[in-house]
Scaffold this motif. Structure first.
Motif, mmCIF file in Angstrom:
data_model
loop_
_atom_site.group_PDB
_atom_site.id
_atom_site.type_symbol
_atom_site.label_atom_id
_atom_site.label_comp_id
_atom_site.label_asym_id
_atom_site.label_seq_id
_atom_site.Cartn_x
_atom_site.Cartn_y
_atom_site.Cartn_z
ATOM 1 N N GLU A 92 0.832 -1.214 0.000
ATOM 2 C CA GLU A 92 0.000 0.000 0.000
ATOM 3 C C GLU A 92 0.862 1.258 0.000
ATOM 4 O O GLU A 92 0.586 2.211 -0.741
ATOM 5 C CB GLU A 92 -0.921 0.014 1.227
ATOM 6 C CG GLU A 92 -2.084 -0.936 1.110
ATOM 7 C CD GLU A 92 -3.072 -0.811 2.264
ATOM 8 O OE1 GLU A 92 -4.110 -1.468 2.200
ATOM 9 O OE2 GLU A 92 -2.808 -0.066 3.242
ATOM 10 N N HIS A 104 -1.472 7.803 6.579
ATOM 11 C CA HIS A 104 -1.791 6.383 6.417
ATOM 12 C C HIS A 104 -0.647 5.505 6.929
ATOM 13 O O HIS A 104 -0.852 4.535 7.661
ATOM 14 C CB HIS A 104 -2.071 6.110 4.934
ATOM 15 C CG HIS A 104 -2.744 4.808 4.664
ATOM 16 N ND1 HIS A 104 -3.767 4.655 3.771
ATOM 17 C CD2 HIS A 104 -2.532 3.560 5.177
ATOM 18 C CE1 HIS A 104 -4.152 3.393 3.742
ATOM 19 N NE2 HIS A 104 -3.406 2.708 4.584
ATOM 20 N N HIS A 121 -0.202 2.507 9.877
ATOM 21 C CA HIS A 121 0.455 1.203 9.695
ATOM 22 C C HIS A 121 1.518 0.996 10.777
ATOM 23 O O HIS A 121 1.618 -0.094 11.356
ATOM 24 C CB HIS A 121 1.115 1.126 8.311
ATOM 25 C CG HIS A 121 0.152 0.969 7.182
ATOM 26 N ND1 HIS A 121 0.542 1.064 5.870
ATOM 27 C CD2 HIS A 121 -1.183 0.707 7.168
ATOM 28 C CE1 HIS A 121 -0.510 0.874 5.088
ATOM 29 N NE2 HIS A 121 -1.577 0.665 5.858
ATOM 30 N N HIS A 152 -9.441 -0.211 10.066
ATOM 31 C CA HIS A 152 -8.425 0.370 9.186
ATOM 32 C C HIS A 152 -8.844 0.231 7.712
ATOM 33 O O HIS A 152 -8.722 1.176 6.937
ATOM 34 C CB HIS A 152 -7.061 -0.291 9.415
ATOM 35 C CG HIS A 152 -5.983 0.286 8.545
ATOM 36 N ND1 HIS A 152 -5.346 1.477 8.836
ATOM 37 C CD2 HIS A 152 -5.460 -0.133 7.369
ATOM 38 C CE1 HIS A 152 -4.481 1.747 7.874
ATOM 39 N NE2 HIS A 152 -4.525 0.789 6.971
ATOM 40 N N ASP A 166 -7.990 2.638 4.484
ATOM 41 C CA ASP A 166 -7.735 2.075 3.143
ATOM 42 C C ASP A 166 -8.803 2.514 2.145
ATOM 43 O O ASP A 166 -8.535 2.721 0.967
ATOM 44 C CB ASP A 166 -7.699 0.539 3.208
ATOM 45 C CG ASP A 166 -6.447 0.033 3.917
ATOM 46 O OD1 ASP A 166 -5.519 0.825 4.122
ATOM 47 O OD2 ASP A 166 -6.423 -1.166 4.257
#
Ligand SMILES: [Fe+2]
Ligand SMILES: [Fe+2]
Length: 142
Positions: free
Chosen positions: A62, A77, A81, A119, A124
């Motif tokens: 990603e 983002h 993670h 998430h 996402d």
């Protein structure tokens, strides 16, 4: 133990990412099941290891695509993670130090499972919407 199941409302609209999320859920379920059923230290270590490995590989996919498509939300983002990677590392460490206990089973089941679904649905999904709006084509080899 609550098993996570893939549902269409988890689709971010990108085949590559959806496919990885399905695998990710499978890895999560295997690890959660191993912990919930006290399946033996070696088996739990293995399933948790696979989950951590898959999570890292998926996150880097990603992050690579977000950077390549100049997605403005990439740092935010990526921070999410990193947050999950830290949580996972803590869980693995707890397990190594204390074995399976109620706290670990709860953390895996409720916390990690919820985090994963949330998430996908929140963070996402935003990237999925961006990809769609921009008409970007994501392929495995980017
Ligand atoms: Fe993500
Ligand atoms: Fe994801």
């Amino acid at each position: 133990m609550k098993k996570l199941e893939w549902q269409d409302d988890l689709s971010v609209g990108i085949e590559l990412i959806d496919g990885q999320h399905k695998q990710w859920i499978e890895h999560f379920n295997r690890a959660a099941e191993a912990v919930a059923a006290h399946q033996g230290a070696m088996h739990i270590t293995k399933t948790l290891g696979f989950l951590v490995e898959y999570t890292e590989a998926h996150f880097s996919t990603e992050e690579r695509h977000m950077a390549a498509s100049h997605y403005a939300g990439v740092d935010e983002h990526k921070a999410k993670h990193d947050e999950l990677k830290a949580i996972m590392a803590d869980l693995v460490q707890d397990f190594e130090e204390e074995g399976v206990n109620h706290k670990l089973a709860n953390a895996v089941d409720a916390f990690l499972g919820n985090w994963l679904v949330k998430h996908i649905q929140d963070v996402d999904m935003k990237f999925g919407a961006f990809v769609k709006t921009e008409g970007i084509l994501l392929s495995d080899d980017t």
